[in-house]
Scaffold this active site. Sequence first.
Site, short mmCIF file in Angstrom:
data_model
loop_
_atom_site.label_atom_id
_atom_site.label_comp_id
_atom_site.label_asym_id
_atom_site.label_seq_id
_atom_site.Cartn_x
_atom_site.Cartn_y
_atom_site.Cartn_z
N ASP A 278 -26.34 -17.30 -4.61
CA ASP A 278 -25.56 -18.39 -4.02
C ASP A 278 -26.13 -18.82 -2.68
O ASP A 278 -25.91 -19.95 -2.23
CB ASP A 278 -24.10 -17.97 -3.87
O1 MRU Z 1 -18.02 -17.62 -8.44
P1 MRU Z 1 -19.10 -18.24 -9.27
O2 MRU Z 1 -18.89 -18.11 -10.74
O3 MRU Z 1 -19.38 -19.67 -8.84
O4 MRU Z 1 -20.37 -17.39 -8.90
C1 MRU Z 1 -21.60 -17.74 -9.45
C2 MRU Z 1 -22.69 -16.81 -9.07
O5 MRU Z 1 -22.53 -15.91 -8.28
C3 MRU Z 1 -24.03 -17.12 -9.66
O6 MRU Z 1 -24.76 -15.94 -9.85
C4 MRU Z 1 -24.80 -18.03 -8.71
O7 MRU Z 1 -24.01 -19.10 -8.32
C5 MRU Z 1 -26.03 -18.54 -9.33
S1 MRU Z 1 -25.71 -19.63 -10.68
C6 MRU Z 1 -27.19 -20.19 -11.23
#
Ligand code: MRU
Length: 406
Positions: A278
């Site tokens: 993220d």
């Molecule tokens: O809470 P989320 O489902 O948005 O978290 C997503 C993640 O942590 C993913 O691993 C990250 O955003 C990469 S998605 C290509």
Amino acid sequence: MSSKEDKTLQAIKFDREHVKLDILDQLVIPYSTTYIPINTIEDAFQAIKLMQVRGAPAIAIVGAFAVVVDTHTYLQSGESSKTIKDLKDSLDYLITSRPTAVNLANALNDMKVLISLAAEDSKPVDKTTLKLLYDYAVALYDDDLANNFKLGENGLQYIISSLKEENFEGPFSIITVCNTGSLATSGHGTALGIIRSTYQNLNEENTKEDFWLDHVYPCETRPYNQGARLTTYELDYEQIPFTLICDNMVSSLINTLNREKAVKDSSAPVKFIIVGADRIVKNGDTANKIGTFQLATIANYFNNKNENQKIRFIIAAPKTTIDLNTPTGEGIVIEERPANELTTLVGPQLAQDGVGEKVTVGIATPGINVWNPAFDVTPHELIDSIVTEDPHVFTKDASGEYQLSK
Ligand code: MRU
């Protein structure tokens, strides 16, 4: 339950001609395929906050398209009261929908810069503003898709060279967490994109190497279960062999496979843990779904124990996830989510004749203290490599530091 024909991996539908946006409601996958319209910036804010769309690249793309749709509708209405400053304020608001993933902030801040260069704050939003926003959002989507395929290929090459370096032969497995596939991006995915590209090119039937990808283990990913709901949906769709595990089974799984004992019908050892990101900050510290840090710690434990059974811990992300303005992981804001995500389970009732009404069931003592951080930060020393769309895979230098660039 969606039939096979109803199933889709397309999270974001943007009609370029009519300037319309629909997103796949990820809260009801895998049981139903439902698209919901996003007509305004407020709609996008709510959908992102509620996690009807999630995944760092996908929320950035939805945010950018929503700004375009909102502006297009406003101009069509014939109103003329909105200024560039008003629009910039609403972009700032949208950024707050989810704070940890940097992609959303990067995209909306880029949009703010673009419109500021073209007109002063006091000027009205006009067709030129819309054109700038539209071109940016479309390029963001197209670039993300193209970059994911490059990232997948780069990850595949990294896997091949790592296994060759070790003289590894035979079947191997990969562990992943959360959902980083088509549903989290414009398509193909990041960590799951590498898994896709690897399985397409390196399965038992078609491998040209002395090894092949035999099995994938997606972690359930408590508390929101993106692994159980979404990654299994994608792996099943693609017919990639996999077995779902709970987050707390990882050490036991690796240990069992290392002792050449079969788990279900595979005994292929885990050679890679591949996760998304993220936010990757300047020194390589990486925020990703809660539970990622413990996966890296587990890989480190096994690597210290036995040099011949190396597990590489790989971060897979497009460069839009790199944040060079934040020096270390200490500077990352971690989103905390509501307590009921831990204390309840939400899902449809399942019956023999199909999927019933959505129900909420309690699974913890009511009214208790709950800590629910959505992400954690894995220190760079535990990360073996960072794979992006650039053919050059980032690894640590001789002093153990990353030299990241955009
Ligand atoms: O809470 P989320 O489902 O948005 O978290 C997503 C993640 O942590 C993913 O691993 C990250 O955003 C990469 S998605 C290509």
